[in-house]
Design a protein around this motif. Structure first.
Motif, PDB file in Angstrom:
ATOM      1  N   VAL A 181       0.791  -1.055   0.454  1.00  0.00           N
ATOM      2  CA  VAL A 181      -0.182  -0.174   0.303  1.00  0.00           C
ATOM      3  C   VAL A 181       0.899   0.946  -0.288  1.00  0.00           C
ATOM      4  O   VAL A 181       1.716   1.357   1.278  1.00  0.00           O
ATOM      5  N   THR A 182       0.575   2.354  -0.846  1.00  0.00           N
ATOM      6  CA  THR A 182       1.102   3.679  -0.723  1.00  0.00           C
ATOM      7  C   THR A 182       0.534   4.641  -0.415  1.00  0.00           C
ATOM      8  O   THR A 182      -1.022   4.558  -0.353  1.00  0.00           O
ATOM      9  N   VAL A 183       0.385   5.303   1.119  1.00  0.00           N
ATOM     10  CA  VAL A 183      -0.460   6.507   0.945  1.00  0.00           C
ATOM     11  C   VAL A 183      -0.348   7.633   0.478  1.00  0.00           C
ATOM     12  O   VAL A 183       1.512   8.035   1.467  1.00  0.00           O
ATOM     13  N   LEU A 184       0.094   8.140  -0.337  1.00  0.00           N
ATOM     14  CA  LEU A 184       0.280  10.194  -0.645  1.00  0.00           C
ATOM     15  C   LEU A 184      -0.331  10.457   0.791  1.00  0.00           C
ATOM     16  O   LEU A 184      -1.769  11.204   0.346  1.00  0.00           O
ATOM     17  N   GLY A 185       0.303  11.479   1.235  1.00  0.00           N
ATOM     18  CA  GLY A 185       0.065  12.597   1.806  1.00  0.00           C
ATOM     19  C   GLY A 185      -0.395  11.942   3.639  1.00  0.00           C
ATOM     20  O   GLY A 185      -0.667  10.863   3.808  1.00  0.00           O
ATOM     21  N   LEU A 186       0.584  12.897   4.269  1.00  0.00           N
ATOM     22  CA  LEU A 186       0.343  12.644   5.910  1.00  0.00           C
ATOM     23  C   LEU A 186       0.716  13.846   6.957  1.00  0.00           C
ATOM     24  O   LEU A 186       1.244  13.792   7.426  1.00  0.00           O
ATOM     25  N   GLY A 187      -1.077  14.095   6.577  1.00  0.00           N
ATOM     26  CA  GLY A 187      -1.495  15.129   7.415  1.00  0.00           C
ATOM     27  C   GLY A 187      -1.918  14.035   8.761  1.00  0.00           C
ATOM     28  O   GLY A 187      -2.020  13.078   8.067  1.00  0.00           O
ATOM     29  N   PRO A 188      -2.476  14.166   9.705  1.00  0.00           N
ATOM     30  CA  PRO A 188      -3.481  13.451  10.946  1.00  0.00           C
ATOM     31  C   PRO A 188      -3.462  12.694  10.320  1.00  0.00           C
ATOM     32  O   PRO A 188      -3.159  11.518  10.710  1.00  0.00           O
ATOM     33  N   MET A 189      -4.218  12.577   9.164  1.00  0.00           N
ATOM     34  CA  MET A 189      -5.293  11.442   9.059  1.00  0.00           C
ATOM     35  C   MET A 189      -4.423   9.949   7.935  1.00  0.00           C
ATOM     36  O   MET A 189      -4.484   9.349   8.097  1.00  0.00           O
TER      37      MET A 189
ATOM     38  N   VAL B 195      -3.280   5.413  -2.011  1.00  0.00           N
ATOM     39  CA  VAL B 195      -4.730   5.758  -0.997  1.00  0.00           C
ATOM     40  C   VAL B 195      -4.419   7.305  -1.123  1.00  0.00           C
ATOM     41  O   VAL B 195      -2.691   7.580  -0.322  1.00  0.00           O
ATOM     42  N   THR B 196      -4.574   8.139  -1.606  1.00  0.00           N
ATOM     43  CA  THR B 196      -4.464   9.841  -1.449  1.00  0.00           C
ATOM     44  C   THR B 196      -5.028   9.938  -0.444  1.00  0.00           C
ATOM     45  O   THR B 196      -6.329   9.768  -0.193  1.00  0.00           O
ATOM     46  N   CYS B 197      -4.261  10.609   1.219  1.00  0.00           N
ATOM     47  CA  CYS B 197      -5.376  11.992   1.775  1.00  0.00           C
ATOM     48  C   CYS B 197      -4.881  13.276   1.866  1.00  0.00           C
ATOM     49  O   CYS B 197      -3.558  13.260   3.163  1.00  0.00           O
ATOM     50  N   LEU B 198      -4.909  13.862   1.514  1.00  0.00           N
ATOM     51  CA  LEU B 198      -4.097  15.602   0.674  1.00  0.00           C
ATOM     52  C   LEU B 198      -5.962  16.548   1.528  1.00  0.00           C
ATOM     53  O   LEU B 198      -7.120  16.541   1.329  1.00  0.00           O
ATOM     54  N   ILE B 199      -4.895  17.564   1.520  1.00  0.00           N
ATOM     55  CA  ILE B 199      -5.983  19.046   2.298  1.00  0.00           C
ATOM     56  C   ILE B 199      -7.465  19.014   1.237  1.00  0.00           C
ATOM     57  O   ILE B 199      -9.189  18.939   1.594  1.00  0.00           O
ATOM     58  N   ASP B 200      -7.813  18.633  -0.527  1.00  0.00           N
ATOM     59  CA  ASP B 200      -8.182  18.678  -1.153  1.00  0.00           C
ATOM     60  C   ASP B 200      -8.244  18.533  -2.289  1.00  0.00           C
ATOM     61  O   ASP B 200      -7.339  17.555  -2.663  1.00  0.00           O
ATOM     62  N   TYR B 201      -9.270  18.359  -3.221  1.00  0.00           N
ATOM     63  CA  TYR B 201      -8.960  17.802  -4.695  1.00  0.00           C
ATOM     64  C   TYR B 201      -7.843  18.249  -5.700  1.00  0.00           C
ATOM     65  O   TYR B 201      -7.206  17.415  -6.140  1.00  0.00           O
ATOM     66  N   ASP B 202      -7.775  19.464  -5.345  1.00  0.00           N
ATOM     67  CA  ASP B 202      -6.826  20.313  -6.007  1.00  0.00           C
ATOM     68  C   ASP B 202      -5.847  19.496  -5.603  1.00  0.00           C
ATOM     69  O   ASP B 202      -4.220  19.396  -6.567  1.00  0.00           O
ATOM     70  N   ALA B 203      -4.785  19.236  -4.974  1.00  0.00           N
ATOM     71  CA  ALA B 203      -3.734  18.957  -3.852  1.00  0.00           C
ATOM     72  C   ALA B 203      -4.140  17.423  -4.241  1.00  0.00           C
ATOM     73  O   ALA B 203      -2.633  16.920  -5.240  1.00  0.00           O
ATOM     74  N   VAL B 204      -4.712  16.371  -4.170  1.00  0.00           N
ATOM     75  CA  VAL B 204      -4.979  15.241  -5.609  1.00  0.00           C
ATOM     76  C   VAL B 204      -4.137  15.591  -6.832  1.00  0.00           C
ATOM     77  O   VAL B 204      -3.125  14.482  -7.140  1.00  0.00           O
ATOM     78  N   ARG B 205      -5.045  16.652  -7.374  1.00  0.00           N
ATOM     79  CA  ARG B 205      -4.887  16.753  -8.890  1.00  0.00           C
ATOM     80  C   ARG B 205      -2.563  16.670  -9.368  1.00  0.00           C
ATOM     81  O   ARG B 205      -2.806  16.526  -9.779  1.00  0.00           O
ATOM     82  N   ALA B 206      -2.944  17.436  -7.545  1.00  0.00           N
ATOM     83  CA  ALA B 206      -1.627  18.382  -8.087  1.00  0.00           C
ATOM     84  C   ALA B 206      -0.673  17.550  -7.994  1.00  0.00           C
ATOM     85  O   ALA B 206       0.819  16.960  -8.352  1.00  0.00           O
ATOM     86  N   THR B 207      -0.042  16.076  -7.267  1.00  0.00           N
ATOM     87  CA  THR B 207       0.169  15.274  -6.486  1.00  0.00           C
ATOM     88  C   THR B 207       0.314  14.328  -7.724  1.00  0.00           C
ATOM     89  O   THR B 207       0.978  14.016  -8.128  1.00  0.00           O
TER      90      THR B 207
END
Ligand code: NAP
Length: 304
Positions: free
Chosen positions: A14-22, A72-84
């Motif tokens: 598994v890959t997790v993109l985004g390491l905020g609290p969630m 798994v993407t877990c970022l602040i918003d969808y714009d951040a997902v697209r940019a990532t």
């Protein structure tokens, strides 16, 4: 889905993109479930104890995508997902993208279209519980989108814990539930802080007020279920309390709060809706009737 042997089980990287609290909580849950975990975050230094526990930090999004079979993407918003995701233009064969970022139903549908146009198997999702619940039986996650993708990731996503509910093929469905629940949460939080402001202006100690305020909070589960039944039947009896009575009650709150200089903009907006319901002849009905008053639109709507 390709998996690698890990003890007696075959377990999916598994890959997790985004390491905020969630994102960190999700990565932690996958590690606990013995998945090989690769993590990436835009800003370095957010891995906490994940690397000590066996996670691998990828140097780029492309490397992270290539390392996992479920991404798994877990970022602040969808714009951040697209940019990532724009940083990983290839390497998506045999991979599934599960986007647990909060957003709007239209954004989820657009993301699903974007993923399809890039040949990426996509599932949208919404996490309904806070980080401490992740990996425990109280976690609640909703999924929606292509059934085949959900089937392919279902077992892997059980690592998140608790209840995982698949809501069907519309990728916006999970998000639709999430925004409606956030609506309830946002207005509830406003009610709590406003009530504390009014109570303290009247010289009431927060703890003393809380003892009674929790009683109001305790009424809500039964009220939610009763309203759901009334909305299903279209019958909103005013036998327990009426919209006319609510108009009177909210006036007392607004007048008292105003006398203390407390902002009443949210309450005034709520009163406008109640007043409109009374003006339209619904004063003797129960509060669930306000749902359809809200859906009928603004004060300047054209009467049928
Ligand atoms: N925390 C909760 O209890 C909870 C509960 C339910 C749902 N959720 C949802 O889970 C999602 C993640 O929440 P969170 O609490 O982990 O933290 P968050 O503050 O919502 O998001 C932080 C993450 O987004 C990244 N990010 C922000 N802008 C970016 C950009 N332009 N490009 C790439 N990455 C970007 C941050 O990277 P940097 O570190 O580089 O800034 C970090 O990884 C949100 O959609 C949230 O609504 C959270």
């Amino acid at each position: 889905m390709t998996s690698i042997a890990n003890g007696n089980t075959r377990i999916t990287p598994v890959t997790v993109l985004g390491l905020g609290p969630m994102g960190r909580a999700l990565a932690s849950a996958f590690l606990t479930a013995r998945h090989p975990v690769t993590v990436w975050n835009r800003t370095p230094g957010k891995t906490g104890d994940l690397l000590d526990r066996g996670a691998v930090a990828a140097c780029s999004v492309q490397e992270a995508v290539e390392a996992g079979h479920v991404i798994v993407t877990c970022l602040i918003d969808y714009d951040a997902v697209r940019a990532t995701l724009a940083q990983a233009p290839g390497g998506w064969e045999n991979r599934r993208l599960v986007n647990l970022t909060s957003g709007e139903p239209a954004q989820a549908r657009e993301m699903a279209r974007w993923a399809a146009s890039h040949g990426i198997d996509y599932l949208d999702g919404a996490v309904l519980t806070p980080t401490p619940a992740i990996g425990t039986s109280s976690a609640a996650v909703l999924f929606s989108g292509a059934h085949a993708v959900h089937e392919a990731v279902r077992e892997t996503m059980t690592a998140v814990g608790g209840t995982g509910v698949y809501l069907g093929a519309d990728p916006g469905r999970a998000s639709a539930y999430e925004v409606a629940l956030l609506d309830l949460f946002a207005t509830s939080v406003n009610g709590i802080v406003h009530a504390f402001a009014l109570a303290s202006a009247e010289g009431i100690e927060p703890e003393g007020f809380a003892a009674f305020a929790t009683g109001i909070g305790g009424l809500l589960p039964e009220m939610i279920i009763r309203f759901a039944e009334q909305l299903r039947t279209g019958d909103h009896p005013g036998d327990r309390s009426t919209i006319a009575s609510a108009a009177s009650g909210i006036t007392h709150v607004i007048n008292t709060a105003t006398s203390h200089g407390i902002d009443v903009s949210v309450l005034s907006a709520a009163k406008k809706i109640i007043d409109r319901a009374v003006a339209d002849g619904h004063g003797a009905e129960g509060l669930a009737r306000l749902t359809s008053v809200l859906r009928e639109g603004g004060v300047s709507r054209v009467r049928r």
